[in-house]
Design a protein around this motif. Structure first.
Motif, PDB file in Angstrom:
ATOM      1  N   VAL A 105      -2.801   0.725  -8.552  1.00 30.14           N
ATOM      2  CA  VAL A 105      -2.149  -0.449  -7.664  1.00 30.14           C
ATOM      3  C   VAL A 105      -0.732  -0.615  -7.602  1.00 30.14           C
ATOM      4  CG1 VAL A 105      -1.967  -3.139  -8.121  1.00 30.14           C
ATOM      5  CG2 VAL A 105      -3.966  -1.757  -8.531  1.00 30.14           C
ATOM      6  N   LEU A 106       0.214  -0.123  -8.668  1.00 28.99           N
ATOM      7  CA  LEU A 106       1.557  -0.485  -8.917  1.00 28.99           C
ATOM      8  C   LEU A 106       2.422   0.667  -8.138  1.00 28.99           C
ATOM      9  CD1 LEU A 106       2.239  -2.335 -11.897  1.00 28.99           C
ATOM     10  CD2 LEU A 106       1.723  -3.430  -9.887  1.00 28.99           C
ATOM     11  N   VAL A 107       1.556   1.923  -8.242  1.00 25.57           N
ATOM     12  CA  VAL A 107       2.475   3.204  -7.518  1.00 25.57           C
ATOM     13  C   VAL A 107       1.549   3.635  -6.481  1.00 25.57           C
ATOM     14  CG1 VAL A 107       3.063   5.536  -7.896  1.00 25.57           C
ATOM     15  CG2 VAL A 107       2.867   3.828  -9.996  1.00 25.57           C
ATOM     16  N   ALA A 108       0.238   3.800  -6.222  1.00 24.86           N
ATOM     17  CA  ALA A 108      -0.273   4.475  -5.074  1.00 24.86           C
ATOM     18  C   ALA A 108      -0.492   3.480  -3.998  1.00 24.86           C
ATOM     19  CB  ALA A 108      -1.656   5.080  -5.443  1.00 24.86           C
ATOM     20  N   ALA A 109      -0.682   2.240  -4.188  1.00 28.24           N
ATOM     21  CA  ALA A 109      -0.711   1.424  -3.053  1.00 28.24           C
ATOM     22  C   ALA A 109       0.527   1.113  -2.460  1.00 28.24           C
ATOM     23  CB  ALA A 109      -1.431  -0.029  -3.548  1.00 28.24           C
ATOM     24  N   ILE A 110       1.508   0.841  -3.267  1.00 26.51           N
ATOM     25  CA  ILE A 110       3.033   0.511  -2.565  1.00 26.51           C
ATOM     26  C   ILE A 110       3.428   1.800  -2.159  1.00 26.51           C
ATOM     27  CG2 ILE A 110       5.173  -0.437  -2.828  1.00 26.51           C
ATOM     28  CD1 ILE A 110       3.674  -2.504  -4.868  1.00 26.51           C
ATOM     29  N   ALA A 111       3.386   2.739  -3.032  1.00 27.93           N
ATOM     30  CA  ALA A 111       4.212   4.145  -2.596  1.00 27.93           C
ATOM     31  C   ALA A 111       3.478   4.538  -1.654  1.00 27.93           C
ATOM     32  CB  ALA A 111       4.127   4.947  -3.765  1.00 27.93           C
ATOM     33  N   PHE A 112       2.039   4.558  -1.380  1.00 27.96           N
ATOM     34  CA  PHE A 112       1.462   5.090   0.036  1.00 27.96           C
ATOM     35  C   PHE A 112       1.896   4.114   1.167  1.00 27.96           C
ATOM     36  CE2 PHE A 112      -2.057   4.719   2.551  1.00 27.96           C
ATOM     37  CZ  PHE A 112      -2.220   5.971   2.928  1.00 27.96           C
ATOM     38  N   ALA A 113       2.141   3.019   1.069  1.00 30.81           N
ATOM     39  CA  ALA A 113       2.411   2.199   2.087  1.00 30.81           C
ATOM     40  C   ALA A 113       3.657   2.500   2.378  1.00 30.81           C
ATOM     41  CB  ALA A 113       2.316   1.023   1.730  1.00 30.81           C
ATOM     42  N   ASN A 114       4.855   2.800   1.506  1.00 32.48           N
ATOM     43  CA  ASN A 114       6.258   3.123   1.990  1.00 32.48           C
ATOM     44  C   ASN A 114       6.252   4.351   2.684  1.00 32.48           C
ATOM     45  OD1 ASN A 114       7.030   0.980   0.589  1.00 32.48           O
ATOM     46  ND2 ASN A 114       7.724   1.697  -1.360  1.00 32.48           N
ATOM     47  N   ARG A 115       5.133   5.190   2.891  1.00 29.69           N
ATOM     48  CA  ARG A 115       5.410   6.404   3.573  1.00 29.69           C
ATOM     49  C   ARG A 115       5.493   6.213   5.213  1.00 29.69           C
ATOM     50  NH1 ARG A 115       1.099   8.934   0.540  1.00 29.69           N
ATOM     51  NH2 ARG A 115      -0.353   8.904   2.322  1.00 29.69           N
ATOM     52  N   ALA A 171       5.765  -1.467   9.264  1.00 33.35           N
ATOM     53  CA  ALA A 171       5.627  -0.081   9.106  1.00 33.35           C
ATOM     54  C   ALA A 171       4.331   0.081   8.133  1.00 33.35           C
ATOM     55  CB  ALA A 171       6.766   0.828   8.740  1.00 33.35           C
ATOM     56  N   ARG A 172       4.238  -0.775   7.094  1.00 38.91           N
ATOM     57  CA  ARG A 172       3.409  -0.670   5.741  1.00 38.91           C
ATOM     58  C   ARG A 172       2.163  -1.729   5.586  1.00 38.91           C
ATOM     59  NH1 ARG A 172       9.436  -0.164   3.421  1.00 38.91           N
ATOM     60  NH2 ARG A 172       9.669   1.798   4.144  1.00 38.91           N
ATOM     61  N   ALA A 173       2.241  -2.835   6.436  1.00 39.67           N
ATOM     62  CA  ALA A 173       1.026  -3.743   6.159  1.00 39.67           C
ATOM     63  C   ALA A 173      -0.080  -3.034   6.462  1.00 39.67           C
ATOM     64  CB  ALA A 173       1.190  -4.833   7.039  1.00 39.67           C
ATOM     65  N   GLY A 174      -0.315  -2.343   7.290  1.00 45.30           N
ATOM     66  CA  GLY A 174      -1.485  -1.779   7.593  1.00 45.30           C
ATOM     67  C   GLY A 174      -2.311  -0.626   6.462  1.00 45.30           C
ATOM     68  N   ASP A 175      -0.938  -0.008   6.049  1.00 49.76           N
ATOM     69  CA  ASP A 175      -1.546   0.841   4.804  1.00 49.76           C
ATOM     70  C   ASP A 175      -1.870   0.211   3.825  1.00 49.76           C
ATOM     71  OD1 ASP A 175      -1.213   3.203   6.279  1.00 49.76           O
ATOM     72  OD2 ASP A 175       0.987   3.305   5.994  1.00 49.76           O
ATOM     73  N   LEU A 176      -1.011  -0.792   3.464  1.00 52.30           N
ATOM     74  CA  LEU A 176      -1.474  -1.697   2.138  1.00 52.30           C
ATOM     75  C   LEU A 176      -2.792  -2.023   2.190  1.00 52.30           C
ATOM     76  CD1 LEU A 176       1.922  -3.682   1.616  1.00 52.30           C
ATOM     77  CD2 LEU A 176       0.849  -2.222  -0.061  1.00 52.30           C
ATOM     78  N   ASP A 177      -3.295  -2.685   3.432  1.00 50.12           N
ATOM     79  CA  ASP A 177      -4.695  -3.372   3.601  1.00 50.12           C
ATOM     80  C   ASP A 177      -5.551  -2.220   3.464  1.00 50.12           C
ATOM     81  OD1 ASP A 177      -3.820  -5.876   4.041  1.00 50.12           O
ATOM     82  OD2 ASP A 177      -3.664  -5.791   6.143  1.00 50.12           O
ATOM     83  N   LYS A 178      -5.252  -0.933   3.936  1.00 43.41           N
ATOM     84  CA  LYS A 178      -6.291   0.240   3.714  1.00 43.41           C
ATOM     85  C   LYS A 178      -6.459   0.627   2.249  1.00 43.41           C
ATOM     86  CE  LYS A 178      -6.935   4.868   5.069  1.00 43.41           C
ATOM     87  NZ  LYS A 178      -6.038   5.964   5.880  1.00 43.41           N
ATOM     88  N   VAL A 179      -5.227   0.592   1.573  1.00 37.84           N
ATOM     89  CA  VAL A 179      -5.357   0.787   0.041  1.00 37.84           C
ATOM     90  C   VAL A 179      -6.268  -0.164  -0.893  1.00 37.84           C
ATOM     91  CG1 VAL A 179      -4.196   1.214  -1.997  1.00 37.84           C
ATOM     92  CG2 VAL A 179      -3.344   2.309   0.096  1.00 37.84           C
ATOM     93  N   TYR A 180      -5.598  -1.374  -0.375  1.00 36.29           N
ATOM     94  CA  TYR A 180      -6.375  -2.759  -1.372  1.00 36.29           C
ATOM     95  C   TYR A 180      -7.803  -3.002  -0.983  1.00 36.29           C
ATOM     96  CZ  TYR A 180      -2.274  -3.544  -3.976  1.00 36.29           C
ATOM     97  OH  TYR A 180      -1.002  -3.208  -4.757  1.00 36.29           O
ATOM     98  N   SER A 181      -8.256  -2.503   0.255  1.00 35.22           N
ATOM     99  CA  SER A 181      -9.474  -2.985   0.744  1.00 35.22           C
ATOM    100  C   SER A 181     -10.605  -1.571   0.643  1.00 35.22           C
ATOM    101  CB  SER A 181      -9.450  -3.114   2.408  1.00 35.22           C
ATOM    102  OG  SER A 181      -8.792  -4.462   2.478  1.00 35.22           O
ATOM    103  N   ASP A 182     -10.257  -0.391   0.026  1.00 36.67           N
ATOM    104  CA  ASP A 182     -10.997   0.877  -0.192  1.00 36.67           C
ATOM    105  C   ASP A 182     -12.204   0.456  -1.109  1.00 36.67           C
ATOM    106  OD1 ASP A 182     -11.454   3.305  -1.665  1.00 36.67           O
ATOM    107  OD2 ASP A 182     -10.965   3.899   0.371  1.00 36.67           O
ATOM    108  N   LYS A 183     -13.350   0.480  -0.551  1.00 36.74           N
ATOM    109  CA  LYS A 183     -14.636   0.296  -1.332  1.00 36.74           C
ATOM    110  C   LYS A 183     -14.809   0.879  -2.661  1.00 36.74           C
ATOM    111  CE  LYS A 183     -17.096  -1.559   2.533  1.00 36.74           C
ATOM    112  NZ  LYS A 183     -18.206  -1.603   3.531  1.00 36.74           N
ATOM    113  N   ASP A 184     -14.577   2.202  -2.594  1.00 32.61           N
ATOM    114  CA  ASP A 184     -14.568   3.169  -3.795  1.00 32.61           C
ATOM    115  C   ASP A 184     -13.574   2.991  -4.858  1.00 32.61           C
ATOM    116  OD1 ASP A 184     -16.821   4.539  -2.538  1.00 32.61           O
ATOM    117  OD2 ASP A 184     -15.381   6.108  -1.643  1.00 32.61           O
ATOM    118  N   PHE A 185     -12.355   2.382  -4.163  1.00 30.87           N
ATOM    119  CA  PHE A 185     -11.054   2.008  -5.426  1.00 30.87           C
ATOM    120  C   PHE A 185     -11.654   0.840  -5.821  1.00 30.87           C
ATOM    121  CE2 PHE A 185      -7.297  -0.477  -5.444  1.00 30.87           C
ATOM    122  CZ  PHE A 185      -6.977  -0.023  -6.530  1.00 30.87           C
TER     123      PHE A 185
END
Length: 279
Positions: free
Chosen positions: A54-64, A149-163
């Motif tokens: 949550v605190l690393v992957a989601a935001i760091a992933f979005a920061n790419r 640049a990042r809102a879409g990636d954040l939504d993708k991470v936090y909405s992932d069903k497996d996660f």
């Protein structure tokens, strides 16, 4: 989105160099009561997958991929890295709110610290898992260029069903019936790493509570410690986030305290509201 190594430079787990475990003293069967959790000797799935992701992957992933307060002191550079007291300064730290998130920070190093600390709380909250509330947080916290640049990636991470399934949540980001989802960042302190008139880098040291409280929870609420580094930009009369990174610790040695019951944890999150952090 793999978690990082949680062993620290002291050569032990959690800086203690040893593991202490107290056996249960009751037969309640409660996942919290009866025994104190070992001192970071084994990390539950909720800690490894939950907090770190949550605190690393989601935001760091979005920061790419408001106006200034009338009584603000104006641009002022602090001394990066120096310890500063978290005491009242006479400068109003916050002039308003964007939803539930304080905004309108002073255009100085203290305002940057207040912004970074409040934003850490917002980005680490349970509301990030709810689509409508996540959108409000992103709009309030990130600079406009970063949102695009990042809102879409954040939504993708936090909405992932497996996660969501791995951390025990339903597909809509809510807790199963009878359980209470807890995700809360508790800042301990902040410091300015770099400061310029329109840019700042602020580190925030905080504890993170994450998990599901309630009878039958497979992911009981656990605690972890991190330092987050927030890159801020002065835009539109306020400090906004443009980048984020995180590392483990500093981690204190856990005291020999019995973990609370699931009911106590559920009650606490409902009865104790979060603070507005500001210098």
């Amino acid at each position: 989105m793999s978690p990082g190594d949680e062993h620290d430079s002291f050569g032990g787990v959690g800086g203690s160099g040893q593991t202490r475990t107290r056996l249960p003293e009751g037969n309640s069967g409660d996942v919290y009561g009866g025994a104190r959790r070992p001192v970071r000797s084994s990390r539950s799935l909720i800690t490894v997958v939950g907090v770190v992701v949550v605190l690393v992957a989601a935001i760091a992933f979005a920061n790419r991929g408001g106006g200034e307060p009338a009584d603000a002191a104006g641009p002022r550079a602090g001394t990066p890295g120096d310890t500063a007291p978290t005491a009242a300064t006479g400068v109003r730290p916050v002039s308003g709110k964007n939803g539930r998130i304080p905004t309108g920070y002073a255009h100085d190093d203290q305002g940057a610290q207040s912004a970074a600390t409040n934003y850490a709380v917002a980005l680490g909250s349970a509301e990030m898992f709810t689509p409508s509330e996540r959108g409000e947080i992103v709009q309030a916290v990130y600079a406009p260029s970063a949102i695009a640049a990042r809102a879409g990636d954040l939504d993708k991470v936090y909405s992932d069903k497996d996660f969501l399934s791995r951390i025990g949540l339903q597909e809509d980001g809510t807790a199963p019936q009878g359980l209470t989802f807890i995700s809360r960042v508790v800042p301990v302190g902040s410091k300015v790493e770099n400061y310029a008139e329109d840019k700042a880098t602020v580190s925030v040291w905080y504890s993170s509570l994450f998990g599901l409280a309630g009878e039958g929870s497979r992911n009981p609420v656990s605690e972890a410690w991190y330092t987050g580094s927030y890159e801020l930009q002065w835009v539109g009369g306020d400090w906004k986030v443009t980048g984020f990174s995180q590392k483990d610790g500093p981690v204190p040695v856990a005291r020999d305290q019995r973990a609370s019951t699931s009911q106590e944890m559920s009650d606490a999150v409902g009865q104790f509201g979060g603070f507005t952090y500001a210098r």
